[in-house]
Design an enzyme around this catalytic site. Sequence first.
Site, PDB file in Angstrom:
ATOM      1  N   GLY A 242       0.812  -1.214   0.000  1.00 41.50           N
ATOM      2  CA  GLY A 242       0.000   0.000   0.000  1.00 41.50           C
ATOM      3  C   GLY A 242       0.841   1.256   0.000  1.00 41.50           C
ATOM      4  O   GLY A 242       0.475   2.267  -0.604  1.00 41.50           O
ATOM      5  N   ARG A 243       1.997   1.182   0.647  1.00 43.06           N
ATOM      6  CA  ARG A 243       2.875   2.356   0.713  1.00 43.06           C
ATOM      7  C   ARG A 243       3.425   2.730  -0.664  1.00 43.06           C
ATOM      8  O   ARG A 243       3.706   3.893  -0.928  1.00 43.06           O
ATOM      9  CB  ARG A 243       4.019   2.090   1.694  1.00 43.06           C
ATOM     10  CG  ARG A 243       3.551   2.178   3.127  1.00 43.06           C
ATOM     11  CD  ARG A 243       4.535   1.590   4.101  1.00 43.06           C
ATOM     12  NE  ARG A 243       3.938   1.575   5.442  1.00 43.06           N
ATOM     13  CZ  ARG A 243       4.248   0.736   6.401  1.00 43.06           C
ATOM     14  NH1 ARG A 243       5.184  -0.181   6.183  1.00 43.06           N
ATOM     15  NH2 ARG A 243       3.646   0.794   7.577  1.00 43.06           N
ATOM     16  N   TYR A 362      -1.442   8.727   6.311  1.00 44.43           N
ATOM     17  CA  TYR A 362      -2.086   7.413   6.200  1.00 44.43           C
ATOM     18  C   TYR A 362      -1.174   6.347   5.611  1.00 44.43           C
ATOM     19  O   TYR A 362      -0.160   6.626   5.014  1.00 44.43           O
ATOM     20  CB  TYR A 362      -3.432   7.475   5.499  1.00 44.43           C
ATOM     21  CG  TYR A 362      -3.584   7.989   4.088  1.00 44.43           C
ATOM     22  CD1 TYR A 362      -2.529   8.211   3.229  1.00 44.43           C
ATOM     23  CD2 TYR A 362      -4.873   8.235   3.617  1.00 44.43           C
ATOM     24  CE1 TYR A 362      -2.740   8.668   1.940  1.00 44.43           C
ATOM     25  CE2 TYR A 362      -5.096   8.691   2.325  1.00 44.43           C
ATOM     26  CZ  TYR A 362      -4.032   8.907   1.492  1.00 44.43           C
ATOM     27  OH  TYR A 362      -4.244   9.349   0.217  1.00 44.43           O
ATOM     28  N   GLU A 363      -1.580   5.104   5.897  1.00 40.98           N
ATOM     29  CA  GLU A 363      -0.799   3.901   5.565  1.00 40.98           C
ATOM     30  C   GLU A 363       0.609   3.965   6.145  1.00 40.98           C
ATOM     31  O   GLU A 363       1.590   3.573   5.520  1.00 40.98           O
ATOM     32  CB  GLU A 363      -0.817   3.646   4.062  1.00 40.98           C
ATOM     33  CG  GLU A 363      -2.242   3.371   3.581  1.00 40.98           C
ATOM     34  CD  GLU A 363      -2.334   2.748   2.207  1.00 40.98           C
ATOM     35  OE1 GLU A 363      -1.430   2.001   1.819  1.00 40.98           O
ATOM     36  OE2 GLU A 363      -3.345   3.014   1.535  1.00 40.98           O
ATOM     37  N   GLY A 364       0.676   4.495   7.356  1.00 38.81           N
ATOM     38  CA  GLY A 364       1.945   4.621   8.070  1.00 38.81           C
ATOM     39  C   GLY A 364       2.466   6.040   8.017  1.00 38.81           C
ATOM     40  O   GLY A 364       2.811   6.532   6.955  1.00 38.81           O
TER      41      GLY A 364
END
Length: 380
Positions: A242-243, A362-364
């Site tokens: 996802g990153r 988001y997503e870390g």
Amino acid sequence: MNFTLSEEHIMIRNAAREFAKTELLPGVIERDNKQEFPEELVKKMANLGFMGIMVDPKYGGSGMDTISYVLIMEELSKIDASASVMVSVNNSLVCYGLEAYGTEEQKQKYLTKLASGQSIGAFCLSEPEAGSDATSQKTTAIDKGDHYLLNGTKNWITNGGRSDIYLVIAQTDKEKGHKGINAFIVEKGMEGFHIGPKEDKLGIRGSDTHTLQFNDVKVPKGNRIGEDGFGFKFAMKTLSGGRIGIAAQALGIASGAYELALKYSKERKAFGTEIANHQAIAFKLADMYTDIEASRMLVMKAAWDKDQGNNYDKSSAMAKLHASDTAMKHTVEAVQIHGGNGFVKEYHVERLMRDAKITQIYEGTSEIQKIVISRSVLRD
């Protein structure tokens, strides 16, 4: 080592660029103001294969590689990051998670609909007390024999309102810690599943972000993904991919802002000449271009690692960290180059600046990316 895109990749990029300019650009300001994204645009993206870019064609996907995916993400994000985050979540988190770790039955039932765009998916990990600390899941799934009983709250869920299929991370055995976490497939309409109001956000305002509530939701045993206790590993593996998508989104936001700033600097005159001829502006453009190219190399390297079957935890974290910082820094500079016009919505750069911020969260968060990178560096 070859830095040249293949003819196929160029065609894919150009198709995404054309779609973004002809379909996403008209109405993008209005969608941002009204916080909406029309269903007809979702269907058009699905018809182009954008909702299942990397999924095997036997499950209804486009069968493209990760390089193709990031090229599409960048072009969509130059114009409308609300559109691209919908594509990113459906591809990187939901479709990938099911294709990589789901059973054949789960793939046939859910993945085929998601990859074709017939259904939209959401990934449900974050909670009021479990954002960056994903091990602190308060949502529980109690084993009741033939089903799990799901209870809890999920926050900031992209595609939260319009999705049909939700991948939900929940704690099944608190004493086991992160090894007692599982991932479940939850369908919209299941009794006890409630969708909260849409969030009123700073950026990506066209995207669908909601709080979700689960009250004694019965989830069939067959809807658990992987072996018992696989949920935390599933979430971390899925987020690594996802990153790459969010890094490509950040790259696109930065690129879009740069292109607008470059064009404006060649048209706007001050002190008897175009402002691009003033060193103060020219140096800003040089910094923007350099940082964007550096981000592009990191994004492409992460995508290449994934396509080659290499470990991409570190490369995806570096790509997201650098690209998101680049997006935030240089959308601000794009507004500055536009001067007073940059503060006005019709020039687009203020929206890109607002959209850029979420890519650092988001997503870390950027801080989590540094944890991932530093651990990898020290371990190596």
